[in-house]
Design a protein around this motif. Structure first.
Motif, PDB file in Angstrom:
ATOM      1  N   PRO A  20       0.825  -1.213   0.000  1.00  0.00           N
ATOM      2  CA  PRO A  20       0.000   0.000   0.000  1.00  0.00           C
ATOM      3  C   PRO A  20       0.861   1.266   0.000  1.00  0.00           C
ATOM      4  N   VAL A  21       0.384   2.273  -0.708  1.00  0.00           N
ATOM      5  CA  VAL A  21       1.070   3.560  -0.776  1.00  0.00           C
ATOM      6  C   VAL A  21       0.477   4.450   0.311  1.00  0.00           C
ATOM      7  N   GLN A  22       1.310   4.853   1.252  1.00  0.00           N
ATOM      8  CA  GLN A  22       0.838   5.701   2.341  1.00  0.00           C
ATOM      9  C   GLN A  22       1.677   6.967   2.373  1.00  0.00           C
ATOM     10  N   LYS A  23       0.976   8.111   2.302  1.00  0.00           N
ATOM     11  CA  LYS A  23       1.641   9.405   2.360  1.00  0.00           C
ATOM     12  C   LYS A  23       0.819  10.323   3.248  1.00  0.00           C
ATOM     13  N   THR A  24       1.480  11.306   3.810  1.00  0.00           N
ATOM     14  CA  THR A  24       0.754  12.316   4.569  1.00  0.00           C
ATOM     15  C   THR A  24       0.051  13.252   3.592  1.00  0.00           C
ATOM     16  N   GLU A  25      -0.847  14.037   4.098  1.00  0.00           N
ATOM     17  CA  GLU A  25      -1.546  15.002   3.250  1.00  0.00           C
ATOM     18  C   GLU A  25      -0.545  15.944   2.572  1.00  0.00           C
ATOM     19  N   GLU A  26       0.457  16.372   3.284  1.00  0.00           N
ATOM     20  CA  GLU A  26       1.469  17.263   2.705  1.00  0.00           C
ATOM     21  C   GLU A  26       2.289  16.563   1.617  1.00  0.00           C
ATOM     22  N   GLU A  27       2.616  15.294   1.831  1.00  0.00           N
ATOM     23  CA  GLU A  27       3.339  14.543   0.802  1.00  0.00           C
ATOM     24  C   GLU A  27       2.494  14.410  -0.465  1.00  0.00           C
ATOM     25  N   TRP A  28       1.181  14.170  -0.301  1.00  0.00           N
ATOM     26  CA  TRP A  28       0.300  14.110  -1.476  1.00  0.00           C
ATOM     27  C   TRP A  28       0.256  15.454  -2.190  1.00  0.00           C
ATOM     28  N   ARG A  29       0.202  16.532  -1.429  1.00  0.00           N
ATOM     29  CA  ARG A  29       0.156  17.875  -2.046  1.00  0.00           C
ATOM     30  C   ARG A  29       1.388  18.156  -2.898  1.00  0.00           C
ATOM     31  N   LEU A  30       2.515  17.566  -2.531  1.00  0.00           N
ATOM     32  CA  LEU A  30       3.758  17.780  -3.275  1.00  0.00           C
ATOM     33  C   LEU A  30       3.769  17.059  -4.621  1.00  0.00           C
ATOM     34  N   VAL A  31       3.051  15.941  -4.738  1.00  0.00           N
ATOM     35  CA  VAL A  31       3.105  15.147  -5.959  1.00  0.00           C
ATOM     36  C   VAL A  31       1.859  15.258  -6.833  1.00  0.00           C
ATOM     37  N   LEU A  32       0.790  15.845  -6.322  1.00  0.00           N
ATOM     38  CA  LEU A  32      -0.452  15.984  -7.081  1.00  0.00           C
ATOM     39  C   LEU A  32      -0.734  17.446  -7.409  1.00  0.00           C
ATOM     40  N   SER A  33      -1.384  17.674  -8.529  1.00  0.00           N
ATOM     41  CA  SER A  33      -1.854  19.032  -8.834  1.00  0.00           C
ATOM     42  C   SER A  33      -2.985  19.360  -7.849  1.00  0.00           C
ATOM     43  N   PRO A  34      -3.322  20.643  -7.689  1.00  0.00           N
ATOM     44  CA  PRO A  34      -4.432  20.979  -6.794  1.00  0.00           C
ATOM     45  C   PRO A  34      -5.742  20.252  -7.158  1.00  0.00           C
ATOM     46  N   GLU A  35      -6.024  20.111  -8.447  1.00  0.00           N
ATOM     47  CA  GLU A  35      -7.241  19.419  -8.874  1.00  0.00           C
ATOM     48  C   GLU A  35      -7.155  17.916  -8.582  1.00  0.00           C
ATOM     49  N   GLN A  36      -6.010  17.308  -8.826  1.00  0.00           N
ATOM     50  CA  GLN A  36      -5.833  15.894  -8.480  1.00  0.00           C
ATOM     51  C   GLN A  36      -5.992  15.687  -6.977  1.00  0.00           C
ATOM     52  N   PHE A  37      -5.424  16.581  -6.197  1.00  0.00           N
ATOM     53  CA  PHE A  37      -5.521  16.463  -4.744  1.00  0.00           C
ATOM     54  C   PHE A  37      -6.980  16.562  -4.300  1.00  0.00           C
ATOM     55  N   ARG A  38      -7.711  17.515  -4.860  1.00  0.00           N
ATOM     56  CA  ARG A  38      -9.122  17.706  -4.503  1.00  0.00           C
ATOM     57  C   ARG A  38      -9.938  16.452  -4.813  1.00  0.00           C
ATOM     58  N   ILE A  39      -9.697  15.847  -5.941  1.00  0.00           N
ATOM     59  CA  ILE A  39     -10.491  14.691  -6.350  1.00  0.00           C
ATOM     60  C   ILE A  39      -9.981  13.393  -5.727  1.00  0.00           C
ATOM     61  N   LEU A  40      -8.693  13.103  -5.872  1.00  0.00           N
ATOM     62  CA  LEU A  40      -8.149  11.840  -5.364  1.00  0.00           C
ATOM     63  C   LEU A  40      -8.164  11.746  -3.834  1.00  0.00           C
ATOM     64  N   ARG A  41      -7.817  12.813  -3.163  1.00  0.00           N
ATOM     65  CA  ARG A  41      -7.671  12.746  -1.704  1.00  0.00           C
ATOM     66  C   ARG A  41      -8.911  13.233  -0.944  1.00  0.00           C
ATOM     67  N   HIS A  42      -9.737  14.086  -1.583  1.00  0.00           N
ATOM     68  CA  HIS A  42     -10.918  14.628  -0.891  1.00  0.00           C
ATOM     69  C   HIS A  42     -12.222  14.261  -1.580  1.00  0.00           C
ATOM     70  N   LYS A  43     -12.177  13.244  -2.430  1.00  0.00           N
ATOM     71  CA  LYS A  43     -13.369  12.659  -3.043  1.00  0.00           C
ATOM     72  C   LYS A  43     -14.195  13.656  -3.841  1.00  0.00           C
ATOM     73  N   GLY A  44     -13.504  14.527  -4.563  1.00  0.00           N
ATOM     74  CA  GLY A  44     -14.188  15.495  -5.408  1.00  0.00           C
ATOM     75  C   GLY A  44     -14.627  14.869  -6.726  1.00  0.00           C
ATOM     76  N   THR A  45     -15.252  15.694  -7.560  1.00  0.00           N
ATOM     77  CA  THR A  45     -15.705  15.264  -8.886  1.00  0.00           C
ATOM     78  C   THR A  45     -15.397  16.373  -9.878  1.00  0.00           C
ATOM     79  N   GLU A  46     -14.849  15.993 -11.036  1.00  0.00           N
ATOM     80  CA  GLU A  46     -14.647  16.995 -12.077  1.00  0.00           C
ATOM     81  C   GLU A  46     -15.988  17.267 -12.759  1.00  0.00           C
ATOM     82  N   LEU A  47     -16.106  18.411 -13.387  1.00  0.00           N
ATOM     83  CA  LEU A  47     -17.348  18.771 -14.058  1.00  0.00           C
ATOM     84  C   LEU A  47     -17.639  17.827 -15.217  1.00  0.00           C
TER      85      LEU A  47
END
Length: 138
Positions: free
Chosen positions: A6-33
Motif C-alpha cells: 500500500p502507498v501511504q503518504k501524509t496530506e502534505e506529501e500528497w500535495r507535493l506530488v499531485l496538482s491541486p485538482e488531483q488532490f481535490r479529487i483523489l484525496r478529498h473525493k471530489g468530482t470533475e465537471l
C-alpha cells in the motif's frame, strides 16, 4: 496487477506530488465537471493507471462510451479497485486499492451491453493514460 505494498503518504506529501485538482479529487473525493475530463471521449490503446500512485487500473479495451460525461469502464484489473458504499448509501465509491485515491463510482444494472453490466464512472484527473507502445506501460 494491483500494487503489492500500500502507498501511504501524509496530506502534505500528497500535495507535493499531485496538482491541486488531483488532490481535490483523489484525496478529498471530489468530482470533475461533467464533460470536461480529457479522457471522456478518448479511445486509444493502452492502460489507465492511478494518477496518484501509478497502479494499473483499467485496460483501454474495457472503456466504452456511456454518454454520462465521464470516462466509463466495465471492469478494472483484478484487485486494483476497492468498492465501498458512500456514507448516504446511495452509490458505491471506487478507489485505488494501493493508495485509496478516489476514482469515482460504479453503477450496476443500467443495461449497457458490456460483459459485466457495470459502469465505472471515473474522473479523468484520477487516472493517467499510458499508450500501448510506451515503455512506461511496463
Amino acid at each position: 496487477m494491483a500494487a503489492s505494498t500500500p502507498v501511504q503518504k501524509t496530506e502534505e506529501e500528497w500535495r507535493l506530488v499531485l496538482s491541486p485538482e488531483q488532490f481535490r479529487i483523489l484525496r478529498h473525493k471530489g468530482t470533475e465537471l461533467k464533460g470536461t475530463g480529457e479522457y471522456n471521449k478518448f479511445y486509444e490503446e493502452g492502460v489507465y493507471k492511478c494518477a496518484g500512485c501509478g497502479t494499473p487500473l483499467y485496460k483501454s479495451d474495457t472503456k466504452f462510451d456511456s454518454g454520462c460525461g465521464w470516462p466509463a469502464f466495465f471492469e478494472g484489473f483484478p484487485g486494483a479497485i476497492n468498492r465501498s458504499p458512500d456514507p448516504d448509501g446511495r452509490r458505491i465509491e471506487i478507489t485505488c486499492a494501493a493508495c485509496d485515491g478516489h476514482l469515482g463510482h460504479v453503477f450496476k444494472g443500467e443495461g449497457f451491453k458490456t460483459p459485466t453490466d457495470e459502469r465505472h464512472c471515473v474522473n479523468s484527473v484520477s487516472v493517467k493514460f499510458i499508450p500501448a507502445n510506451s515503455a512506461a506501460l511496463l
